[in-house]
Design an enzyme around this catalytic site. Structure first.
Site, PDB file in Angstrom:
ATOM      1  N   TYR A 121     -44.125  69.413  95.856  1.00 31.48           N
ATOM      2  CA  TYR A 121     -44.341  68.737  94.576  1.00 31.48           C
ATOM      3  C   TYR A 121     -42.982  68.431  93.962  1.00 31.48           C
ATOM      4  CZ  TYR A 121     -45.992  67.378  90.025  1.00 31.48           C
ATOM      5  OH  TYR A 121     -46.240  66.646  88.892  1.00 31.48           O
TER       6      TYR A 121
ATOM      7  N   GLN B 113     -53.674  67.482  89.441  1.00 30.03           N
ATOM      8  CA  GLN B 113     -54.414  66.634  90.380  1.00 30.03           C
ATOM      9  C   GLN B 113     -53.644  66.452  91.688  1.00 30.03           C
ATOM     10  OE1 GLN B 113     -53.499  65.983  87.294  1.00 30.03           O
ATOM     11  NE2 GLN B 113     -52.679  63.942  86.982  1.00 30.03           N
TER      12      GLN B 113
ATOM     13  N   ASN C 247     -44.550  71.809  85.633  1.00 31.76           N
ATOM     14  CA  ASN C 247     -44.875  72.332  84.297  1.00 31.76           C
ATOM     15  C   ASN C 247     -46.058  73.299  84.370  1.00 31.76           C
ATOM     16  OD1 ASN C 247     -47.160  70.744  84.487  1.00 31.76           O
ATOM     17  ND2 ASN C 247     -46.463  69.203  83.026  1.00 31.76           N
TER      18      ASN C 247
ATOM     19  N   SER D 279     -38.639  76.353  83.195  1.00 30.50           N
ATOM     20  CA  SER D 279     -37.348  76.981  83.504  1.00 30.50           C
ATOM     21  C   SER D 279     -36.970  78.143  82.584  1.00 30.50           C
ATOM     22  CB  SER D 279     -36.254  75.924  83.438  1.00 30.50           C
ATOM     23  OG  SER D 279     -36.542  74.923  84.367  1.00 30.50           O
TER      24      SER D 279
ATOM     25  N   GLN E  81     -30.840  74.709  80.141  1.00 28.71           N
ATOM     26  CA  GLN E  81     -32.176  75.048  80.662  1.00 28.71           C
ATOM     27  C   GLN E  81     -33.256  74.730  79.638  1.00 28.71           C
ATOM     28  OE1 GLN E  81     -32.752  75.774  83.981  1.00 28.71           O
ATOM     29  NE2 GLN E  81     -30.583  75.213  83.964  1.00 28.71           N
TER      30      GLN E  81
ATOM     31  N   HIS F   2     -35.230  71.327  79.765  1.00 33.58           N
ATOM     32  CA  HIS F   2     -36.264  71.025  80.765  1.00 33.58           C
ATOM     33  C   HIS F   2     -37.641  70.848  80.139  1.00 33.58           C
ATOM     34  CE1 HIS F   2     -34.467  71.322  84.714  1.00 33.58           C
ATOM     35  NE2 HIS F   2     -33.839  72.435  84.393  1.00 33.58           N
TER      36      HIS F   2
ATOM     37  N   GLU G 137     -35.539  83.597  85.974  1.00 33.53           N
ATOM     38  CA  GLU G 137     -35.396  82.659  87.094  1.00 33.53           C
ATOM     39  C   GLU G 137     -33.909  82.481  87.447  1.00 33.53           C
ATOM     40  OE1 GLU G 137     -36.177  78.680  85.907  1.00 33.53           O
ATOM     41  OE2 GLU G 137     -36.133  77.912  87.959  1.00 33.53           O
ATOM     42  N   HIS G 138     -33.089  82.213  86.420  1.00 36.82           N
ATOM     43  CA  HIS G 138     -31.634  82.103  86.617  1.00 36.82           C
ATOM     44  C   HIS G 138     -30.959  83.238  85.858  1.00 36.82           C
ATOM     45  CE1 HIS G 138     -33.021  77.788  86.644  1.00 36.82           C
ATOM     46  NE2 HIS G 138     -32.331  77.808  87.779  1.00 36.82           N
TER      47      HIS G 138
ATOM     48  N   ASP H 175     -28.487  73.946  90.034  1.00 37.80           N
ATOM     49  CA  ASP H 175     -29.645  73.059  89.869  1.00 37.80           C
ATOM     50  C   ASP H 175     -29.515  71.824  90.749  1.00 37.80           C
ATOM     51  OD1 ASP H 175     -31.044  74.547  88.033  1.00 37.80           O
ATOM     52  OD2 ASP H 175     -30.313  73.481  86.268  1.00 37.80           O
TER      53      ASP H 175
ATOM     54  N   GLU I 265     -58.707 107.993 115.710  1.00 38.21           N
ATOM     55  CA  GLU I 265     -59.354 106.959 114.889  1.00 38.21           C
ATOM     56  C   GLU I 265     -60.765 106.646 115.372  1.00 38.21           C
ATOM     57  OE1 GLU I 265     -56.778 103.534 114.602  1.00 38.21           O
ATOM     58  OE2 GLU I 265     -55.317 104.610 113.383  1.00 38.21           O
TER      59      GLU I 265
ATOM     60  N   HIS J 252     -59.785 101.667 122.883  1.00 32.54           N
ATOM     61  CA  HIS J 252     -58.328 101.454 122.827  1.00 32.54           C
ATOM     62  C   HIS J 252     -57.637 102.393 123.827  1.00 32.54           C
ATOM     63  CE1 HIS J 252     -58.971  99.224 119.129  1.00 32.54           C
ATOM     64  NE2 HIS J 252     -57.675  99.003 118.997  1.00 32.54           N
TER      65      HIS J 252
HETATM   66  P1  NAD Z   1     -44.396  67.675  85.932  1.00 33.00           P
HETATM   67  O1  NAD Z   1     -44.371  66.688  87.062  1.00 33.00           O
HETATM   68  O2  NAD Z   1     -44.361  69.106  86.258  1.00 33.00           O
HETATM   69  O3  NAD Z   1     -45.708  67.411  85.061  1.00 33.00           O
HETATM   70  C1  NAD Z   1     -46.129  66.127  84.734  1.00 33.00           C
HETATM   71  C2  NAD Z   1     -47.624  66.040  84.918  1.00 33.00           C
HETATM   72  O4  NAD Z   1     -48.273  66.979  84.063  1.00 33.00           O
HETATM   73  C3  NAD Z   1     -48.205  64.708  84.557  1.00 33.00           C
HETATM   74  O5  NAD Z   1     -48.199  63.847  85.683  1.00 33.00           O
HETATM   75  C4  NAD Z   1     -49.619  65.058  84.114  1.00 33.00           C
HETATM   76  O6  NAD Z   1     -50.496  64.857  85.183  1.00 33.00           O
HETATM   77  C5  NAD Z   1     -49.573  66.528  83.815  1.00 33.00           C
HETATM   78  N1  NAD Z   1     -49.930  66.749  82.410  1.00 33.00           N
HETATM   79  C6  NAD Z   1     -49.175  66.474  81.316  1.00 33.00           C
HETATM   80  N2  NAD Z   1     -49.863  66.775  80.184  1.00 33.00           N
HETATM   81  C7  NAD Z   1     -51.073  67.226  80.574  1.00 33.00           C
HETATM   82  C8  NAD Z   1     -52.229  67.702  79.888  1.00 33.00           C
HETATM   83  N3  NAD Z   1     -52.269  67.767  78.554  1.00 33.00           N
HETATM   84  N4  NAD Z   1     -53.293  68.109  80.612  1.00 33.00           N
HETATM   85  C9  NAD Z   1     -53.258  68.073  81.956  1.00 33.00           C
HETATM   86  N5  NAD Z   1     -52.190  67.632  82.676  1.00 33.00           N
HETATM   87  C10 NAD Z   1     -51.128  67.209  81.983  1.00 33.00           C
HETATM   88  O7  NAD Z   1     -43.167  67.244  84.974  1.00 33.00           O
HETATM   89  P2  NAD Z   1     -42.608  67.857  83.617  1.00 33.00           P
HETATM   90  O8  NAD Z   1     -43.701  67.939  82.594  1.00 33.00           O
HETATM   91  O9  NAD Z   1     -41.385  67.066  83.298  1.00 33.00           O
HETATM   92  O10 NAD Z   1     -42.199  69.327  83.945  1.00 33.00           O
HETATM   93  C11 NAD Z   1     -41.274  69.677  84.937  1.00 33.00           C
HETATM   94  C12 NAD Z   1     -41.221  71.176  84.919  1.00 33.00           C
HETATM   95  O11 NAD Z   1     -40.605  71.698  86.083  1.00 33.00           O
HETATM   96  C13 NAD Z   1     -40.457  71.756  83.717  1.00 33.00           C
HETATM   97  O12 NAD Z   1     -41.266  72.759  83.146  1.00 33.00           O
HETATM   98  C14 NAD Z   1     -39.230  72.380  84.360  1.00 33.00           C
HETATM   99  O13 NAD Z   1     -38.736  73.468  83.615  1.00 33.00           O
HETATM  100  C15 NAD Z   1     -39.829  72.820  85.670  1.00 33.00           C
HETATM  101  N6  NAD Z   1     -38.882  73.135  86.721  1.00 33.00           N
HETATM  102  C16 NAD Z   1     -38.981  74.383  87.241  1.00 33.00           C
HETATM  103  C17 NAD Z   1     -38.170  74.777  88.291  1.00 33.00           C
HETATM  104  C18 NAD Z   1     -38.362  76.138  88.912  1.00 33.00           C
HETATM  105  O14 NAD Z   1     -37.882  76.350  90.011  1.00 33.00           O
HETATM  106  N7  NAD Z   1     -39.048  77.074  88.280  1.00 33.00           N
HETATM  107  C19 NAD Z   1     -37.236  73.852  88.821  1.00 33.00           C
HETATM  108  C20 NAD Z   1     -37.172  72.558  88.267  1.00 33.00           C
HETATM  109  C21 NAD Z   1     -38.014  72.196  87.222  1.00 33.00           C
END
Ligand code: NAD
Length: 423
Positions: A123, A183, A206, A229, A251, A254, A320-321, A354, A408, A413
């Site tokens: 993803y 999805q 997210n 993050s 961070q 994000h 995480e970091h 990053d 056993e 066996h």
């Molecule tokens: P994302 O691609 O994770 O999410 C976007 C998708 O969220 C949209 O396409 C939509 O389908 C869905 N969405 C949004 N609102 C919604 C709702 N109300 N109900 C249902 N689905 C909904 O992109 P983003 O939002 O920019 O988030 C990226 C995340 O990735 C950030 O939280 C960032 O901190 C995180 N991140 C984590 C790491 C890690 O290793 N832990 C690394 C990089 C980024």
């Protein structure tokens, strides 16, 4: 930002910091409904969710043919930087690839071999920011491991981000789908008319993405929960408050659900870090997102009565970091119980990891760093053990095996061993 003493934290405040889940639990019901609909309705559901959440009318879900064209039209300079980051990430992950081995243990020839998974999905987030870096981090280790088919899912957009598409191409993905959020995770796990299902899904996202990974994990392997993050900086009086704050603010940009923490025994440093965070937050483009993340219950600047208390706090937080900005950083690292990826010294900003230093930025969040490491080549390999015993080696252990088998109640066996020595 307020400065608070670790010693003054109430039980509720400690729980918000140490049992944080960045809203993932609250997203579980939504994610479950989305996963179920995609599972039963396939592409129709993907298209409807794209309209609802991304405001996009999706034609072809499969955009594999787009990525090479995006790389061709990308600015040469930007493409060169993507390639530099990719090369560093590939080099670091190639160094992780385990060798098959065989060793002789007194007539028992024993070994371990590694096979790549056949089909994985990575993803690549893309909701409020574009993440070409996550394309490199998800796809390259899979390819280094030897995975034959690596599929990428990334949110749809009217104008898909060329840098993300180019990075997917540079990383070497085999299939690319425009689908985001829960999805996309459901589509990769169960398949749709356009999306082929995979054996394992990796990558950050997210709270909806993370909740969906938790939903599908009974049917499809996942790497781990890599949600919004987090960073924890542990610092002593030698740290530069402006530099510490810059790592927190970075961070925080994000996601409003991101969690950022500094802990130090130095009270005046803590006050300066808090002040710098407020100042720098106001100066950044994404100041609204940053401010929300700084105000989050799992964020804050904390003072400890001693470095030992700060060390315990950092270990319990299990960020995480983990950034250590202190004179005796390696000694502190040995003492801190957990942290997904560690940054030592004043010239190792979390942002370097990053993007381009080489280690993976897909890392466990929500305290999972206590038990799980970041994404690596190992996540794409299955290990096998292999054994060959010669006659004497089996004779040497036959009594041990037959005795334990009979203890056993598994007589067949024991018999399978004796059978080898019948005249
Ligand atoms: P994302 O691609 O994770 O999410 C976007 C998708 O969220 C949209 O396409 C939509 O389908 C869905 N969405 C949004 N609102 C919604 C709702 N109300 N109900 C249902 N689905 C909904 O992109 P983003 O939002 O920019 O988030 C990226 C995340 O990735 C950030 O939280 C960032 O901190 C995180 N991140 C984590 C790491 C890690 O290793 N832990 C690394 C990089 C980024």
């Amino acid at each position: 930002m307020n400065v608070q003493a670790v010693a003054d934290l109430s039980p509720d405040e400690r729980a918000a910091l140490f049992d944080r889940d960045a809203g993932v639990a609250a997203a579980r019901d939504t994610a479950r409904d989305i996963v179920e609909r995609v599972r039963t309705e396939g592409d129709v559901a993907l298209r409807e969710y794209a309209e609802e959440f991304d405001g996009v009318s999706v034609g072809n879900v499969d955009i594999t043919d787009e990525v090479e064209r995006a790389a061709d039209r990308l600015d040469d300079d930007l493409l060169a930087h993507i390639e530099t980051a990719a090369a560093n990430i590939r080099e670091f992950h190639e160094a992780q690839r385990p060798e098959n081995w065989t060793k002789e243990f007194e007539g028992r020839e024993l070994g371990r071999r590694y096979r790549p998974l056949e089909r994985v999905g990575a993803y690549v987030p893309g909701g409020t920011a574009a993440y070409p870096s996550s394309a490199l981090m998800g796809v390259i280790p899979a390819k280094v491991a030897g995975v034959d088919h690596v599929a990428v899912a990334t949110p749809p957009a009217e104008d898909l981000n060329d840098a993300t598409l180019a990075a997917i191409h540079v990383a070497g993905a085999d299939a690319v789908y425009q689908a985001g959020g829960a999805q996309a995770i459901a589509a990769l796990a169960y398949g749709t008319e356009s999306v082929s299902s995979v054996q394992k899904i990796v990558g950050p996202g997210n709270r909806f993405v993370t909740a969906a990974k938790a939903e599908v994990r009974e049917d499809c392997e996942i790497d781990f929960l890599a949600g919004p993050s987090e960073v924890l900086v542990i610092a002593d009086g030698t740290a530069d408050p402006g530099v510490v704050a810059s790592d927190l603010v970075a961070q925080a940009e994000h996601d409003p659900n991101a969690s950022v923490v500094a802990v130090t025994p130095d009270e005046s440093l803590a006050a300066d870090i808090a002040q710098q965070c407020d100042r720098q937050a106001g100066e950044r483009d994404r100041s609204d997102v940053i401010q929300e993340a700084l105000d989050n219950d799992a964020s804050g600047v904390f003072t400890a009565r001693s470095m030992s208390e700060a060390v315990l706090f950092a270990g319990e937080y299990a960020a995480e970091h983990l950034s250590i900005q202190a004179e005796n950083d390696e000694e502190l690292l040995d003492r801190i119980e957990a942290g997904g990826s560690v940054f030592l010294g004043p010239f190792s900003p979390v942002a370097a990891g990053d993007y381009a230093a080489g280690p993976n930025h897909v890392l466990p969040t929500g305290g999972l760093a206590k038990t799980t490491g970041g994404l690596s080549v190992d996540h794409f390999l299955v290990s096998q053990t292999v054994q060959r015993l010669d006659r004497d080696a089996l004779a040497d252990i036959s009594e041990t095996v037959t005795t334990l088998a009979e203890t056993e109640g598994l007589e067949a066996h024991a018999e399978s061993v004796r059978k080898r020595f019948e005249e």
